[in-house]
Structure formats: C-alpha cells, structure tokens
Design a protein around this motif. Structure first.
Motif, PDB file in Angstrom:
ATOM      1  N   PHE A  28      72.892 -38.928 170.982  1.00  0.00           N
ATOM      2  CA  PHE A  28      71.733 -39.584 170.349  1.00  0.00           C
ATOM      3  C   PHE A  28      72.135 -40.570 169.256  1.00  0.00           C
ATOM      4  N   HIS A  72      66.652 -41.057 172.040  1.00  0.00           N
ATOM      5  CA  HIS A  72      67.250 -40.641 170.770  1.00  0.00           C
ATOM      6  C   HIS A  72      66.426 -39.542 170.121  1.00  0.00           C
ATOM      7  N   ARG A  93      67.652 -35.697 169.538  1.00  0.00           N
ATOM      8  CA  ARG A  93      67.831 -35.312 168.126  1.00  0.00           C
ATOM      9  C   ARG A  93      66.926 -34.110 167.821  1.00  0.00           C
ATOM     10  N   PHE A 142      69.281 -26.389 164.055  1.00  0.00           N
ATOM     11  CA  PHE A 142      70.122 -26.740 162.904  1.00  0.00           C
ATOM     12  C   PHE A 142      69.337 -26.693 161.599  1.00  0.00           C
ATOM     13  N   LEU A 161      80.146 -34.558 169.146  1.00  0.00           N
ATOM     14  CA  LEU A 161      79.619 -35.374 168.037  1.00  0.00           C
ATOM     15  C   LEU A 161      79.495 -34.517 166.779  1.00  0.00           C
ATOM     16  N   LEU A 162      78.917 -33.325 166.942  1.00  0.00           N
ATOM     17  CA  LEU A 162      78.713 -32.465 165.764  1.00  0.00           C
ATOM     18  C   LEU A 162      80.054 -31.988 165.206  1.00  0.00           C
ATOM     19  N   GLY A 173      80.815 -33.673 161.937  1.00  0.00           N
ATOM     20  CA  GLY A 173      80.588 -32.562 161.024  1.00  0.00           C
ATOM     21  C   GLY A 173      81.734 -32.282 160.073  1.00  0.00           C
ATOM     22  N   THR A 230      83.798 -36.893 158.079  1.00  0.00           N
ATOM     23  CA  THR A 230      83.171 -37.627 156.980  1.00  0.00           C
ATOM     24  C   THR A 230      83.173 -36.805 155.693  1.00  0.00           C
ATOM     25  N   THR A 231      82.912 -35.514 155.825  1.00  0.00           N
ATOM     26  CA  THR A 231      82.810 -34.662 154.626  1.00  0.00           C
ATOM     27  C   THR A 231      84.165 -34.526 153.933  1.00  0.00           C
ATOM     28  N   GLY A 284      73.281 -43.669 155.820  1.00  0.00           N
ATOM     29  CA  GLY A 284      72.577 -44.604 156.699  1.00  0.00           C
ATOM     30  C   GLY A 284      71.100 -44.617 156.328  1.00  0.00           C
ATOM     31  N   LEU A 327      69.247 -41.702 160.373  1.00  0.00           N
ATOM     32  CA  LEU A 327      69.688 -41.118 159.091  1.00  0.00           C
ATOM     33  C   LEU A 327      70.489 -39.849 159.384  1.00  0.00           C
ATOM     34  N   PHE A 367      72.171 -36.703 160.389  1.00  0.00           N
ATOM     35  CA  PHE A 367      71.646 -35.426 160.833  1.00  0.00           C
ATOM     36  C   PHE A 367      72.201 -34.280 159.973  1.00  0.00           C
ATOM     37  N   GLY A 368      73.456 -34.415 159.551  1.00  0.00           N
ATOM     38  CA  GLY A 368      74.133 -33.297 158.872  1.00  0.00           C
ATOM     39  C   GLY A 368      74.107 -33.405 157.358  1.00  0.00           C
ATOM     40  N   ALA A 386      76.514 -31.483 154.505  1.00  0.00           N
ATOM     41  CA  ALA A 386      77.556 -32.227 153.786  1.00  0.00           C
ATOM     42  C   ALA A 386      77.331 -32.137 152.274  1.00  0.00           C
TER      43      ALA A 386
END
Ligand code: HEM
Length: 410
Positions: A84, A92, A96, A103, A239-240, A244, A247-248, A348, A353, A355-356, A360
């Motif tokens: 997505f 999308h 999502r 989640f 992706l997760l 997940g 980036t963190t 974003g 925007l 998701f996680g 994070a």
C-alpha cells in the motif's frame, strides 16, 4: 549553482553529514525542474500541498524509473507485489485498513501501547551491558531495540534476525561506490528474492500455526474486507519488517547525536523525562530519518510554487528541506524541543502518513530517556560520525561514544 548541481551534491556522499546548507539553496526554487524533466519540491507549503494532492500518484507503474528499480533492469527483480506504500486509492486505503485492523485503534488499541514495558526491559538490558568502555550507539542501542520490537510484533523468531539483516542492507543500498551498477542491481535482486522466500516461509508457518502476533492475525483474519491475498501479505510483512526498524534506528541515533551536540538539552531531559515527547517531535523535524520521498508521479499538470509540473513527471518530495523552511518555522536551524505546534514532515503526510508513527515515537522516547538518565558523562568520539550511504534514509553507520559509567537500573 544550477538546481541540477545542487541536487547532484545532495546525493553525493561527501555532503551526507550536513546537507542542510544545500537544502537552503535549493529552497530558493521551492519546486525545481531538473534537466531530466523530474521535479524536486523543497518548500514546506509546496511539499504539504503535493502530499495531499490526489493528482500526485504513489503508484510505481506510472513512474518508469521506479518501475525499473522495482522490477530489476532485466526483469530479474524480486518480483514482489506492490504494497500500500506504492498504491493509490482505493486499493491503498483498503490494504492499509486491513493491516491497521491488527496494529492500532479502533480494533487493536493495545498492540503498540502494550509493547512499552517490553521496550523498557530491552533498553534496560542493553544499557546494563555498556559498563566501562567505548560504546557504539548504533549497534548497541539504536538498532537492537526497534529490530527486536518489530520481530516480536510480527512474530519473527529472535534467532532469524541475522538471516534478514544482510539482505535488507543489500536491498536498501542505493550506491555502493565499489560495485558497478550491473553488479549492484544483481545483488539487490538476489537479496530481494531471498527476503521474499524468507517471508513466504514465515507467513505459511503462521497461517498453519497462528500465534498472538500481527502476521498470524493477517494470515488468518477474514475481516469485513476479506483476507489479504497471500502475495500481498508477503510484501506487506516485508514492508513492516523493513520500514519498522530501518527508519527508527536513524531516529534514535540521530537523536543521541543531537543531544550530545546540545548538552544543555541532554541535562534537561535527564531531569525531566516528559520532555522526551516534544523532543522526539523536534528531532523528526530537525534531523529526520527519512530525508525525501522519491518516485511520486504527476497524473495531471499541477501549478505550484511558481511552476507547472507537467503530467507524467516524476516528483521527489524533500521532506527534510521543508522541515527547515523559514517561511514555515521560526529559527529553523535551531534545535528547540519545546516548539509549540510542531507540524513537521518527518512522517510524511496525507493518506500515506507513516503507519508506524506511534510505535516509532514510543521507541525513541524510551531509548532517549534511558540514555539521558543512565549514561554518565557521555561524549562523542568523532563528530561528525560516519554516515550510512543512503541520501534518503539518512543516519550514522556507527556512533561511538565514551562514557564514565552506567547508573544502576531501578
Ligand atoms: C522514525 C521512524 C519512522 C519514520 C521517520 C517513518 C517515515 C515514514 C514516511 C515519511 C512515510 C511516508 C512515505 C510516503 O508517503 O511514500 C512512511 C510511511 C510508512 N511507514 Fe513509516 N516511518 C517510521 C517508522 C515506521 C515503523 C516503525 C513502521 C512499521 C511498524 C512504519 C511503517 C510505514 C508504512 C507501512 C508506511 C506506508 C504508509 C502508507 O502508504 O499508507 N514506519 N513512514
């Protein structure tokens, strides 16, 4: 300097430690057209408008460069279904929603908040091991926390981390100066295939023998919008897994680097742990882990920032430049944790925007608070540190620090 020169320099590794002066130069043309016909948006208002504009597509099939990267130049790419992240509505929104059911609120309100005690335990154990030596914050705190949490959340066995770490690194590598482009592409495609095989195996195991984790829920749920198709589930799981933690890691290590450069703020956090909440927001503005979103495509002509983005053009959204736009935020180059109304672009915006974001935020708040409270007299060994190669997922590759000791756990 032409906008092409500025953009080339931004991508060049030699500017990784401090790209912000280049961003300021680029922002003088808030939406710039490059020689190859692609556009780069660097002004806050322009990026925010494009993030919310339905004429801007995230679908890679509209974007030849993105489609080639996803498929592999010879069609030998990992061959994964899109997730997505790279879809437009209505698909999308549907995928999502199906994923979010397991989640976050309203269906699963406790998934992220319920991880907080576990995050504290992990951070406590990691810091306990730091006694009396030079510590690499990336390897010893910023990476292990998010990777352990996302594995536990998805239902990936702890011992499997080493299986995907090297593949993820290769799959994400944007430029390895030591390799020719063909070899790079081949390595990326191989890594992508291995990652997919790993996730296929995992999804099947969870479908047959479900546990109390996110992958099991997605593999067995026939919620109001039906079950997620198997190939979609494999891509979403990856992706997760990747989004997940990759980036963190950067949020935590950029955060600690920033605190060590602002010792007064570090002292304040030590005395007032609640400061971690606005501080993490300011870090997402001041040193964001995701510097830009590549591969958006204009579906129509769009008049913006004194120019017209022509239909079919590729657009890059330079979030990190928008975050420091003086037209949007006062004293943009100053780190001010208690800014009010901090509308940053770190996650974003619009329908994609992050998701996680709640996960994070909690991880970074937990790590930074414990770092401030327990490490005695932490000092940077090198400044700037070495950076990872990527210009868009930007963060230190290692962050060595010296400490005098560790305060005992509570
Ligand atoms: C500090 C950490 C993080 C940062 C800075 C970050 C940043 C972002 C950004 C900028 C986007 C928008 C991409 C776009 O518009 O194309 C995004 C989307 C996304 N993020 Fe994150 N992210 C972080 C952590 C996470 C975590 C922990 C997860 C998973 C648990 C995650 C999962 C996702 C997903 C699935 C999307 C796609 C959302 C959509 O397309 O609707 N992210 N993230």
């Amino acid at each position: 300097m032409t906008v092409d020169n500025i953009w080339e320099q931004i991508l060049d590794y030699s500017h990784r430690a401090n790209p912000y002066p280049l961003y300021a130069e680029l922002r003088r043309t808030p939406v710039a057209m490059l020689q190859d016909g692609a556009y780069v948006a660097s002004g806050y208002a322009e990026i925010a408008a494009l993030l919310h504009d339905p004429r801007v597509s995230s679908d890679f099939s509209h974007n030849p460069v993105a489609a080639a990267a996803a498929a592999g130049e010879n069609g030998d790419g990992p061959g994964m279904s899109p997730t997505f992240l790279s879809m437009d509505p209505p698909d999308h929104d549907k995928f999502r929603r199906i994923t979010m059911r397991h989640f976050g609120p309203p269906t699963t309100p406790g998934r992220v908040a319920g991880m907080e005690p576990r995050m504290t335990d992990i951070v406590t154990d990691l810091i306990d091991k730091m006694e009396g030596r030079t510590v690499d914050i990336v390897d010893e705190l910023a990476y292990p926390l998010p990777v352990t949490i996302i594995c536990e959340l998805l239902g990936v066995a702890p011992g499997d981390e080493h299986r995907f770490r090297a593949w993820v690194e290769v799959a994400l590598q944007s430029t390895d100066p030591g390799l020719d482009p063909e070899t790079q592409q081949k390595k990326r495609a191989e890594a992508g295939k291995e990652l997919r095989a790993f996730m296929e195996e995992l999804v099947e195991a969870h479908r047959q023998s479900p546990g109390n984790d996110l992958l099991s829920a997605l593999a067995t749920d026939d919620g109001p919008e039906g079950r997620m198709p198997a190939d979609q589930l494999v891509s979403t799981g990856l992706l997760l897994l990747i989004a997940g933690h990759e980036t963190t890691v950067n949020l935590i290590s950029n955060g600690i680097l920033t605190l060590l450069r602002h010792p007064h703020e570090l002292r304040r956090l030590r005395n007032d742990p609640d400061l971690a909440i606005p501080m993490v927001e300011e870090l997402l503005r001041y040193e964001p882990p995701v510097h830009f979103i590549p591969f958006r495509t204009a579906l129509d002509d769009i008049d913006i920032g004194g120019t017209t983005i022509t239909a079919g053009s590729s657009i890059t959204l330079l979030l990190a430049a928008g975050n420091r736009d003086p037209a949007h935020v006062a004293d943009p180059d100053v780190f001010i944790p208690e800014r009010r109304d901090n509308q940053h672009l770190g996650f974003g915006g619009g329908i994609h925007l992050c998701f996680g974001a709640p996960l994070a935020r909690l991880e970074a708040q937990t790590a930074l608070t414990a770092f401030a409270r327990r490490l005695e007299n932490p000092r940077l060994v090198e400044d700037p540190p070495s950076y990872r190669p990527s210009p868009f997922l930007r963060g230190p590759s290692h962050l060595p620090i010296d400490i005098d000791g560790v305060v005992a756990r509570r």
